[in-house]
Design a protein around this motif. Structure first.
Motif, PDB file in Angstrom:
ATOM      1  N   GLU A 178      10.083  10.103  -1.872  1.00 24.64           N
ATOM      2  CA  GLU A 178      10.009   8.639  -2.028  1.00 24.64           C
ATOM      3  C   GLU A 178      10.537   7.924  -0.794  1.00 24.64           C
ATOM      4  O   GLU A 178       9.931   6.967  -0.287  1.00 24.64           O
ATOM      5  CB  GLU A 178      10.819   8.203  -3.250  1.00 24.64           C
ATOM      6  CG  GLU A 178      10.173   8.457  -4.589  1.00 24.64           C
ATOM      7  CD  GLU A 178      11.044   7.972  -5.734  1.00 24.64           C
ATOM      8  OE1 GLU A 178      10.666   6.975  -6.382  1.00 24.64           O
ATOM      9  OE2 GLU A 178      12.109   8.575  -5.971  1.00 24.64           O
TER      10      GLU A 178
ATOM     11  N   ASN B  18       0.833  -1.205   0.000  1.00 22.13           N
ATOM     12  CA  ASN B  18       0.000   0.000   0.000  1.00 22.13           C
ATOM     13  C   ASN B  18       0.863   1.248   0.000  1.00 22.13           C
ATOM     14  O   ASN B  18       1.922   1.297   0.637  1.00 22.13           O
ATOM     15  CB  ASN B  18      -0.928   0.012   1.220  1.00 22.13           C
ATOM     16  CG  ASN B  18      -1.975  -1.082   1.163  1.00 22.13           C
ATOM     17  OD1 ASN B  18      -2.550  -1.335   0.111  1.00 22.13           O
ATOM     18  ND2 ASN B  18      -2.219  -1.743   2.285  1.00 22.13           N
ATOM     19  N   SER B  19       0.404   2.273  -0.717  1.00 24.41           N
ATOM     20  CA  SER B  19       1.139   3.544  -0.759  1.00 24.41           C
ATOM     21  C   SER B  19       0.788   4.446   0.412  1.00 24.41           C
ATOM     22  O   SER B  19       1.537   5.358   0.749  1.00 24.41           O
ATOM     23  CB  SER B  19       0.866   4.265  -2.083  1.00 24.41           C
ATOM     24  OG  SER B  19      -0.533   4.504  -2.234  1.00 24.41           O
ATOM     25  N   VAL B  20      -0.380   4.191   1.023  1.00 21.93           N
ATOM     26  CA  VAL B  20      -0.814   4.936   2.223  1.00 21.93           C
ATOM     27  C   VAL B  20      -1.158   3.898   3.291  1.00 21.93           C
ATOM     28  O   VAL B  20      -1.785   2.887   3.012  1.00 21.93           O
ATOM     29  CB  VAL B  20      -2.037   5.828   1.919  1.00 21.93           C
ATOM     30  CG1 VAL B  20      -2.488   6.542   3.187  1.00 21.93           C
ATOM     31  CG2 VAL B  20      -1.707   6.840   0.825  1.00 21.93           C
ATOM     32  N   SER B  21      -0.742   4.172   4.518  1.00 29.38           N
ATOM     33  CA  SER B  21      -0.945   3.202   5.582  1.00 29.38           C
ATOM     34  C   SER B  21      -2.428   2.950   5.833  1.00 29.38           C
ATOM     35  O   SER B  21      -3.233   3.879   5.920  1.00 29.38           O
ATOM     36  CB  SER B  21      -0.291   3.693   6.876  1.00 29.38           C
ATOM     37  OG  SER B  21      -0.546   2.795   7.936  1.00 29.38           O
TER      38      SER B  21
ATOM     39  N   GLN C 190       8.204   8.515   2.236  1.00 28.30           N
ATOM     40  CA  GLN C 190       6.934   7.802   2.109  1.00 28.30           C
ATOM     41  C   GLN C 190       7.071   6.344   2.532  1.00 28.30           C
ATOM     42  O   GLN C 190       6.232   5.810   3.262  1.00 28.30           O
ATOM     43  CB  GLN C 190       6.443   7.887   0.662  1.00 28.30           C
ATOM     44  CG  GLN C 190       5.056   7.302   0.468  1.00 28.30           C
ATOM     45  CD  GLN C 190       5.048   6.079  -0.435  1.00 28.30           C
ATOM     46  OE1 GLN C 190       6.072   5.711  -0.994  1.00 28.30           O
ATOM     47  NE2 GLN C 190       3.898   5.454  -0.552  1.00 28.30           N
ATOM     48  N   LYS C 191       8.151   5.679   2.114  1.00 25.80           N
ATOM     49  CA  LYS C 191       8.362   4.281   2.489  1.00 25.80           C
ATOM     50  C   LYS C 191       8.664   4.144   3.972  1.00 25.80           C
ATOM     51  O   LYS C 191       8.167   3.228   4.645  1.00 25.80           O
ATOM     52  CB  LYS C 191       9.511   3.684   1.667  1.00 25.80           C
ATOM     53  CG  LYS C 191       9.242   3.616   0.166  1.00 25.80           C
ATOM     54  CD  LYS C 191       8.043   2.726  -0.158  1.00 25.80           C
ATOM     55  CE  LYS C 191       7.832   2.611  -1.656  1.00 25.80           C
ATOM     56  NZ  LYS C 191       6.596   1.842  -1.992  1.00 25.80           N
TER      57      LYS C 191
ATOM     58  N   TYR D 291      11.065  -0.607  -0.910  1.00 33.19           N
ATOM     59  CA  TYR D 291      11.058  -0.131  -2.294  1.00 33.19           C
ATOM     60  C   TYR D 291      11.139  -1.324  -3.253  1.00 33.19           C
ATOM     61  O   TYR D 291      10.516  -1.338  -4.316  1.00 33.19           O
ATOM     62  CB  TYR D 291      12.245   0.810  -2.503  1.00 33.19           C
ATOM     63  CG  TYR D 291      12.325   1.441  -3.863  1.00 33.19           C
ATOM     64  CD1 TYR D 291      11.631   2.627  -4.151  1.00 33.19           C
ATOM     65  CD2 TYR D 291      13.100   0.871  -4.867  1.00 33.19           C
ATOM     66  CE1 TYR D 291      11.723   3.210  -5.407  1.00 33.19           C
ATOM     67  CE2 TYR D 291      13.195   1.448  -6.118  1.00 33.19           C
ATOM     68  CZ  TYR D 291      12.499   2.622  -6.386  1.00 33.19           C
ATOM     69  OH  TYR D 291      12.581   3.201  -7.634  1.00 33.19           O
TER      70      TYR D 291
ATOM     71  N   LEU E  92       5.547   4.529   6.169  1.00 35.24           N
ATOM     72  CA  LEU E  92       4.706   3.328   6.180  1.00 35.24           C
ATOM     73  C   LEU E  92       5.162   2.334   7.250  1.00 35.24           C
ATOM     74  O   LEU E  92       4.365   1.543   7.759  1.00 35.24           O
ATOM     75  CB  LEU E  92       4.727   2.660   4.810  1.00 35.24           C
ATOM     76  CG  LEU E  92       3.948   3.351   3.694  1.00 35.24           C
ATOM     77  CD1 LEU E  92       4.264   2.724   2.346  1.00 35.24           C
ATOM     78  CD2 LEU E  92       2.447   3.276   3.965  1.00 35.24           C
TER      79      LEU E  92
END
Length: 814
Positions: free
Chosen positions: A435, A191-194, A438-439, A480, A442
C-alpha cells in the motif's frame, strides 16, 4: 498559479465520475490550496454558439472600417454579418454567435442577448466573437481564430470550455509550480495506476559549422550551478498557433510571439524558466557573472537599471544582456528580424534571484520559481522541450548538441530508509508495504532496495523537499487520505507541559486587569522608528536603536518595537477618532533590542534581547454614583489605586518614587519593589499626545514582567500573623508640600508595633497655609506577645509623632 483542467487532461486520465468539486476538495486536502475556481463556457448555448468558416469577405458599402462576412455553419447554412475585426480573413475557423445568443460586452461589462441589427444600413444576423466576448480573456482587439482542423458546426462548448483553478503553491514545493506537477498530484489522488504522460523532448540535430557556438563561462558557480545553451538557426518569428495562445491565456500569461510564447509555455508546463536571446546581437562568449559597479542594463520593460556587484547577470564580451533569472535585456531581445536564437536554461541560487527581483521590484513568474530552489536537473529537460517546440512551430534548425556547463552536481538520487513498522506507528493504522509503495510510486518515488527489513526509497530529482523518513510518511498519508485515518482517542493522561513562570505571572496579571475593567489589545511587534521616537524621544531611540528588517513587506512594519507604549497610544487615538470614550486598554507583549554584554534580555537562547512588558493606558472620565460620566478625568491617583490593588493581590509591597521619563508630565513615579524599579506610572504630556493626535488626557503605566518575575521568584508572601487583637488609630500630619508620602510611610512602619500604615486622604487648602499639605493615615498597632492597652498604643504613637516633628517639621492636625 492558474491551472487549466483541459491542460491537465492532456497529461493524465481523470475518471469520468470525478467532478471538479471533488478535484478541488481532494487537491486542497492533499497538495495545494485551491483559492478559486473559474468556469469558462458554462453559459454558452451549444445550439447558438458554434464553429463557423469565413467563406467570403466583402466591403461595407457605407463604412470603410466595416466589412461583410459570409459565415458557413453547415453545408446548407450561411449567415452574413457585419464585422469590424481587423484580423478577419477568408478561410478562418471562428466562433459564431447566432441571434438569441448570450454574449458578454467588455465595453459595458455585462451580458446581453444578441438580436438582428441593422449596422450602417446592412442587416447583420449574428456575431463573430472575440475572446473577451466569450469570457475567455480580456483580449478584444480581434476575433478568436481557431485551428483549421476544427469541424464547422461544432459547439464552442465542446472545444473551448474549461475550468481554471487558482492554486496556492507552498514555498517548499517548487515541483508543483507547473502543469505536469499538478497533474501528477491529481493522478496519484484519483488513480491506482499512473496515467501520467510526460511531454515529448526528442528533437533532430542538423550540425552546421557555419555558425560557431559561443563559449559559455560561469564565473560564479555558487550562484549559477548549471547553465545550458542551445543554438537554433533560421527561426521564423511570428504569431503562435491558437492552441499555444490558449494555453498561455489559461495560465494568465499574455501571448507575444512564438519563440517567447514557447519559453513561457515550457515554464508553465515543466516549471523551469527559460530565456531566448537574438543570437546575432551577441558578441563573443556568454558569461554568467556579478555585475560591475555602475553598469547599466535596459531591461525588456524599457527601464534603465543601475546594477551593483550584488546582482547576478548574463553578459557577453561587451555588455550585460540579462538580469539572471529575472528579466532579459532590450539589447538582445527577440524581434521580427531575428533569425538565429540562443536558448538559455539555467539554475540560479534562490537568494540571489530573490534579492535582485525585490531590489528592482521585478517579481515575475520566472523569479518566483527560481526563488523556490529549483532542482538543477530540470534545466536539461526544459531546454530539450523548448528546442523541440521551436523546431516544430518556428521551423528552426538545431545545429548543435545542447552545451551543459556546470560545477560539481550531485546527479545521484537521494536514498531514504523506511521501516514499515515505524510507518504504522506514525500513521496510527495497519498498512502494508504494498500500500505504501503503491502510493509513493504514483508520486514518482521508487523502491531502490530492501535491506535488514528496511525499504530503501529513491527520491525523484524534482522533490527537493524530501530528506527524512517522516517526509515519506507524510507523502503516503496525504495521498492515502487524511480522512481515511481512523480517529482513535489517546489512552492514558496527556503529559503536562512545564510552563515558564513568567507565563503564569503574565496570565494572572492579565486576568486582574480584565477584572478591573481593562480591555486587552494585541498589536504588531513591527513598527517604525518615527513612532518609537514619538513615544520614547530621540535620545532613547538613538541609544537603543531598534532591530531593522532586511526585507520588509511594508514601510509601516520596518523595525522591531523596543516598547509597547506607541501601540497603546495609536489604539487610543484610533478609538477617539471613531467616537469612542471611556478607554481602558492594556497589552502584554515583548519588546526587542540588540544583545550586548550588559543586556541580554530574559530569554538567553534568543538571538535578540527580549523582555516582557504589560503596558496600560486610560483615557476616561470618573463615574458618579449613578455610573454616569462626570467632568473629571481619571487621573494619576485613580490609576495608582488600581496598581496598588494589583500588587496587593500579588502579595507584594510596592513603593512609588519621583522619576524622570520622556513624555510624562510632573505626575510621574517609578514603581519599586524591594528597591528594584519594575515600572513607572504617570500622566502623558501634551507634546507626546499631540504626535499621536490625541486631545484627551491619558494616564499610562508600564510594568517590566521580567523584573517582576525575578522579584516574585525570591518572594516569600507568608507573614506570621498575631493572635492578639489590633488597635486602629487615625493620624493626620501637616507637612511641606515637597515631603513625599513614601518617606512618611517609612517612618510610620519603623515602629515595632505598627503592622500597617495606609494613606487614606490628602488635603491642601487655605486653612493649612501656603505650600502645606495634610496626609491622613490609618495606623494598625498589634503585638505578637500580648494584647496592647490604650496607654501602650498612645505612648508608641507619641514617639512616632515626635520623630515626624523632628525629621520633617510636621504638625499634627487635630
Amino acid at each position: 498559479m492558474f491551472v487549466s483542467i483541459n491542460w491537465i487532461r492532456e497529461h493524465i486520465t481523470i475518471p469520468d465520475n470525478i467532478s471538479v468539486d471533488e478535484i478541488v476538495d481532494k487537491l486542497t486536502k492533499a497538495s495545494v490550496e485551491v483559492d478559486g475556481v473559474k468556469t469558462i463556457g458554462d453559459w454558452w448555448d451549444p445550439t447558438l454558439m458554434q464553429v463557423g468558416l469565413v467563406n467570403n469577405i466583402l466591403p461595407h458599402p457605407n463604412a470603410d472600417r466595416l466589412r461583410l462576412a459570409d459565415i458557413q455553419l453547415s453545408n446548407n447554412e450561411i449567415e452574413r454579418v457585419v464585422c469590424g475585426a481587423p484580423n478577419l480573413e477568408i478561410g478562418q475557423k471562428i466562433i459564431f454567435a447566432k441571434t438569441g445568443s448570450k454574449v458578454f460586452s467588455p465595453k459595458d461589462n455585462k451580458f446581453f442577448v444578441l438580436e438582428t441589427a441593422s449596422i450602417r444600413g446592412i442587416e447583420s444576423n449574428g456575431m463573430v466573437l472575440s475572446e473577451s466576448e466569450m469570457g475567455i480573456s480580456d483580449s478584444h482587439e480581434g476575433i478568436l481564430v481557431l485551428d483549421k482542423n476544427v469541424k464547422i458546426g461544432t459547439p464552442a462548448k465542446d472545444i473551448l470550455s474549461d475550468v481554471i483553478l487558482d492554486v496556492h503553491i507552498w514555498p517548499n514545493r517548487p515541483d508543483l509550480m507547473n502543469i505536469v506537477g499538478i497533474a501528477r498530484e491529481i493522478d496519484a489522488i484519483f488513480n491506482s495506476v499512473s496515467t501520467l504522460i510526460l511531454p515529448d523532448i526528442k528533437f533532430d540535430i542538423h550540425e552546421n559549422m557555419d555558425i560557431s557556438f559561443p563559449n559559455i563561462i560561469i564565473d560564479t558557480k555558487d550562484l549559477c550551478p548549471r547553465y545550458i545553451g542551445i543554438l537554433l538557426k533560421d527561426v521564423s518569428i511570428g504569431e503562435s498557433p491558437q492552441w499555444l495562445k490558449d494555453k498561455l491565456l489559461s495560465t494568465g500569461l499574455r501571448p507575444i510571439y512564438n519563440v517567447v510564447d514557447i519559453t513561457n509555455y515550457v515554464m508553465m508546463e515543466l516549471g523551469q524558466p527559460l530565456h531566448a536571446f537574438d543570437f546575432n546581437s551577441l558578441e563573443g562568449s556568454i558569461i554568467v557573472r556579478n555585475a560591475k559597479k555602475g553598469e547599466i542594463l535596459k531591461t525588456l520593460d524599457g527601464i534603465d537599471r543601475k546594477l551593483s556587484p550584488d546582482d547576478l547577470v548574463i553578459a557577453d564580451d561587451n555588455a550585460v544582456i540579462a538580469l539572471a533569472g529575472v528579466m532579459g535585456g532590450a539589447n538582445s531581445q527577440i524581434t521580427d528580424a531575428t533569425h538565429n536564437v540562443f536558448l538559455e536554461a539555467a539554475n540560479f541560487h534562490p537568494n540571489s534571484i530573490r534579492k535582485t527581483s525585490q531590489k528592482f521590484d521585478l517579481r515575475s513568474e520566472s523569479s518566483a520559481r527560481f526563488e523556490r530552489n529549483l532542482p538543477p536537473y530540470l534545466a536539461v529537460i526544459a531546454a530539450q522541450r523548448a528546442a523541440k517546440l521551436i523546431q516544430d512551430i518556428c521551423g528552426g534548425t538545431i545545429i548543435h548538441e545542447l552545451v551543459d556547463v556546470h560545477g560539481q552536481l550531485d546527479v545521484n538520487p537521494q536514498l531514504v530508509e523506511m521501516d514499515i513498522q515505524y510507518v504504522k506507528k506514525i500513521c496510527g493504522m495497519n498498512v502494508s508495504e504494498d500500500e505504501v509503495l503503491q502510493k509513493l510510486e504514483l508520486l514518482g518515488f521508487s523502491l531502490h532496495s530492501k535491506a535488514n527489513g528496511l525499504l530503501v526509497i529513491e527520491i525523484p530529482l524534482w522533490r527537493t523537499d524530501i530528506h527524512i523518513v517522516d517526509d515519506l510518511i507524510e507523502e503516503f498519508i496525504r495521498i492515502y487520505g487524511y480522512d481515511s485515518v481512523p480517529s482513535i482517542p489517546l489512552s492514558g493522561s496527556i503529559p503536562m507541559h512545564p510552563q515558564q513562570k513568567i507565563v503564569g505571572i503574565r496570565d494572572k496579571i492579565k486576568d486582574m486587569f480584565v477584572n478591573k475593567g481593562f480591555h486587552e489589545i494585541i498589536t504588531y511587534s513591527l513598527t517604525t522608528i518615527d513612532k518609537l521616537t514619538a513615544a520614547l524621544g530621540e535620545s532613547a531611540v538613538s541609544s537603543n536603536m531598534p532591530v531593522s528588517l532586511k526585507n520588509t513587506l511594508s514601510s509601516e512594519r520596518s523595525v522591531l518595537r523596543t516598547t509597547l507604549k506607541h501601540s497603546l497610544l495609536e489604539t487610543i487615538s484610533y478609538n477617539l477618532k471613531n467616537g469612542q470614550q471611556d478607554l481602558w486598554f492594556f497589552e502584554a507583549g515583548r519588546a526587542y533590542a540588540t544583545k550586548n554584554d550588559l543586556y541580554e534580555g530574559i530569554y538567553p537562547t534568543s538571538p535578540l534581547a527580549e523582555d516582557e512588558f504589560i503596558v496600560g493606558a486610560i483615557s476616561a472620565k470618573v463615574k458618579d454614583r449613578f455610573d454616569m460620566n462626570t467632568n473629571k478625568n481619571i487621573g494619576f491617583f485613580e490609576a495608582k489605586g488600581i496598581l496598588e490593588s494589583i500588587f496587593n493581590n500579588l502579595e507584594l509591597q510596592e513603593s512609588y518614587h519621583d522619576a524622570n521619563v520622556y513624555g510624562f508630565s510632573n505626575e510621574l513615579v517609578d514603581i519599586r519593589i524591594k528597591d528594584v524599579i519594575v515600572g513607572h506610572l504617570g500622566a502623558l504630556n501634551a507634546s507626546v499626545l499631540h504626535q499621536f493626535d490625541i486631545n484627551e488626557s491619558v494616564i499610562l503605566f508600564e510594568i517590566n514582567l521580567g523584573l517582576l518575575s525575578k522579584v516574585l521568584a525570591n518572594h516569600q508572601p507568608f507573614v506570621q500573623f498575631s493572635k492578639f487583637p489590633p488597635v486602629v488609630n487615625d493620624i493626620a500630619v501637616v507637612l511641606d508640600v515637597n515631603v513625599l508620602h513614601i518617606d512618611i510611610h517609612n517612618v510610620l512602619i519603623e515602629s515595632p508595633l505598627v503592622v500597617s500604615a495606609q494613606l487614606f486622604d490628602i488635603y491642601s487648602g487655605d486653612q493649612l497655609g501656603p505650600n502645606k499639605k495634610s496626609l491622613a493615615y490609618k495606623l494598625t498597632f498589634q503585638s505578637f506577645e500580648k494584647t496592647l492597652t490604650n496607654e501602650e498604643v498612645n505612648i508608641e504613637q507619641s514617639k512616632i509623632i515626635k520623630t515626624l516633628i523632628n525629621k520633617f517639621d510636621a504638625t499634627i492636625r487635630e
